[in-house]
Design an enzyme around this catalytic site. Sequence first.
Site, PDB file in Angstrom:
ATOM      1  N   ASP A 414       0.622  -1.201   0.079  1.00  0.00           N
ATOM      2  CA  ASP A 414      -0.008  -0.039   0.053  1.00  0.00           C
ATOM      3  C   ASP A 414       0.934   1.198   0.056  1.00  0.00           C
ATOM      4  O   ASP A 414       2.044   1.210   0.374  1.00  0.00           O
ATOM      5  CB  ASP A 414      -0.842  -0.047   1.317  1.00  0.00           C
ATOM      6  CG  ASP A 414      -2.173   0.834   1.192  1.00  0.00           C
ATOM      7  OD1 ASP A 414      -2.320   1.493  -0.052  1.00  0.00           O
ATOM      8  OD2 ASP A 414      -3.085   0.815   1.727  1.00  0.00           O
ATOM      9  N   GLU A 417       2.697   6.831  -2.615  1.00  0.00           N
ATOM     10  CA  GLU A 417       2.369   8.188  -3.387  1.00  0.00           C
ATOM     11  C   GLU A 417       2.716   9.388  -2.728  1.00  0.00           C
ATOM     12  O   GLU A 417       3.291  10.425  -3.608  1.00  0.00           O
ATOM     13  CB  GLU A 417       0.839   8.369  -3.572  1.00  0.00           C
ATOM     14  CG  GLU A 417       0.291   7.207  -4.441  1.00  0.00           C
ATOM     15  CD  GLU A 417      -0.353   6.118  -3.140  1.00  0.00           C
ATOM     16  OE1 GLU A 417      -0.850   5.019  -3.610  1.00  0.00           O
ATOM     17  OE2 GLU A 417      -0.106   6.511  -1.903  1.00  0.00           O
ATOM     18  N   ASP A 480      -8.975   3.790  -3.451  1.00  0.00           N
ATOM     19  CA  ASP A 480     -10.166   3.960  -2.402  1.00  0.00           C
ATOM     20  C   ASP A 480     -11.363   4.467  -3.181  1.00  0.00           C
ATOM     21  O   ASP A 480     -11.478   5.687  -3.446  1.00  0.00           O
ATOM     22  CB  ASP A 480      -9.760   4.890  -1.373  1.00  0.00           C
ATOM     23  CG  ASP A 480      -8.536   4.451  -0.312  1.00  0.00           C
ATOM     24  OD1 ASP A 480      -8.285   3.253  -0.576  1.00  0.00           O
ATOM     25  OD2 ASP A 480      -7.974   5.152   0.293  1.00  0.00           O
TER      26      ASP A 480
END
Length: 772
Positions: A414, A417, A480
């Site tokens: 995960d 970014e 998401d």
Amino acid sequence: MKFTDGFWLVREGYEIQNPTDIRDIVQKGDSITVYAATKYIRTKGDTLNGTLLKATYSSPMPNVIKVTLNHHKGKVNHGPAFEIFDQDTNVSIQKTEQGAVLESGKLSVQIDKTNGWDVQFLYDGKRMTGSGNKAAGYITGPNKEAYFREQLDLGVGEHIYGLGERFTPFVKNGQVVDIWNEDGGTSSEQAYKNIPFYLSNKGYGVFVNHPERVSYEVASENVSKVQFSVEGETLEYFIIGGDNPKDVLNNYTALTGKPALPPAWTFGLWLTTSFTTDYDEATVNHFVDGMAERDLPLSVFHFDCFWMKEYQWSDFVWDEEMFPDPEGMIRRLKDKGLKICAWINPYIAEKSYLFDEGMEKGYLVKTADGSVWQWDLWQAGMGLVDFTNPDAVEWYKSKLSVLIDQGVDSFKTDFGERIPTDVVYYDGSDPVKMHNYYTQMYNKAVFELLEEKLGKNEAALFARSATAGGQQFPVHWGGDCSATYESMAESLRGGLSLGLSGFGFWSHDISGFENTAPADVYKRWVQFGLLSSHSRLHGSTSYRVPWLFDEESVDVVRDFTKLKISLMPYLFKSAKESTIQGIPMMRAMMLEFPKDPATFGLDTQYMLGDSILVAPVFNKEGDVSYYLPEGTWTNFLTGDKVIGGRFVNENHSFRTLPMMVKPNSLIAVGAVNDVIEYDYAEGVCLHLFELGENASAEAKVISTKAEEELAVTAQRTGSKVEVVSEGTGKAWSLVLRDIHEVSEVVGGTVTKGEQGVVITPEKNNGTLTIQL
């Protein structure tokens, strides 16, 4: 980034110098460099006190031309740089009084020095695009900052796709796109996976070879151009040709890296703990056993963030209060036939014991004064692993290696970014370039560890962020999304864009990550999710097991999970094709039907592999409108036949949807529907759909080790169908869909089935002759 004020003027504070007067063309080996003044040179004195721009053309592989534009070439490049996979290339160069031509394969660039700045790119003799008067430019801004831009021609009816996993409109014409990884969810112009590559429906692609911010104006500044610009003294890009869009993706991924083949088990249903839910081993077993009791085949169980203690992400240590015996728990779950995935990220919270280790050894990214860079966004006082430091990479791998030894099979990588640019890296890398590139080093390190520990073709990630080349480390998921039909559609749109950016495998959070879906959204999303390359039930604040929605949800999950498992012979063959050709398993319609203009803007349907069209339903009522190309298509689930070449309106229950098989298809259906890894060739049934006059269809079945075990071709001439098979000798059968009687079969026996005649060959290798 816009530099002009309308068509005539330049924005205040900016100066644009364009290559205008070609003064020389120099050949050096297999490259040519064009020297152009930014004004017309009338006298020798005009050569003084002026700018000379350079454009170098070369070819790293057949049908690809590299273009390097620069002003001052003495500037140090601190890296990082994308890995480019060069090939031996036969380059042809011709120089004449009028200019020069460089040719690589079928692709060529033509420079005409008699007409100002005139550069044309042709494939197989046909012009694709070009850079003309006032297109390329060296630009200085109000604060003397420098930029380089290019403007490539955009033709009438030309559509631009790709640029990563973008949730904005599918066709990028009219959009401003910045290649800059951000954690912005699926409902904004931001993207987790920004790829500086676009694909044109005219049959070429353009890859901008810069890991830093690339700013695109896609028919948004000049409506007949695609503009891209970077800050600095140099701009480098590749023109990528091909016979069709698939061929372009094949060449692009040959240049930047082919996707690895995920293990067969990854294609089954994944169930997670969800994000902020409470869970321990008893909770996990409750859900795992509940799936088994309801005959819901499960392949992977994923532990999300809170398998570690709060405020300690990531320390890669199980929370001993919730999981006092992690090795035993994992062993017990594996005894139930499950693979295990664990959530990780590259951020080290200050409370984690790893923070002190990383700080002491210099393994964390630093600020200019030598301090560890830290902030409180996400994890309190978190630092960032410095993957430019080889020792830090090995340190990070060593912590994950312990988890693999405990039985973890995969990692959800995960984040990656929100990478700062006011920092200092161990190897001196440019922090602006590292912003996007960081994810590549992060995912590569984890993927390589899994390969080292588990073996080739046994490694799989569940990654959120990516840059160019990230397709080598599958699988990626969409980030998401929300529990709405609109977010389901935007997720698909993003996935199709990512597929047109060179990524073969993609997934999404079934029923949406944010909030809890109503039962109808859950069931519609389950259909879509289990007809995606990879399928995961995951959410934020609530569990995603189907019985928490309604009883019909249980039936829908069962139906479509078993359907996907039975289709594994077809799907795994498609997966292998993705690794060879660089094309996605979930394909935008324009990729499979590039000559049908009706497909150019379609983003609510897709091809799963080369033969099955899927049109998810985006409303509670079951109404769906989708487009079928020419031919007679068959709904795989219902057997209904629909004539194509038109848009179709239908209504579907939660147990069906448009899952249409194109004519002249041979679909391999497995003999098993309850476990994802099985012998795909043993007992496989090949379903033959609408084989036309003088048409052929073929199917190949590979093993879970990606070895070919069966190849079958069916050819029709008149009313005779000849079926030729070759393989390892395992038993197989053939179903003639919706054909319930045949006149004669030579080489096999005939029985009647619900879906059509079933033919079992007398010999597993050889020839069947069927008289219809």
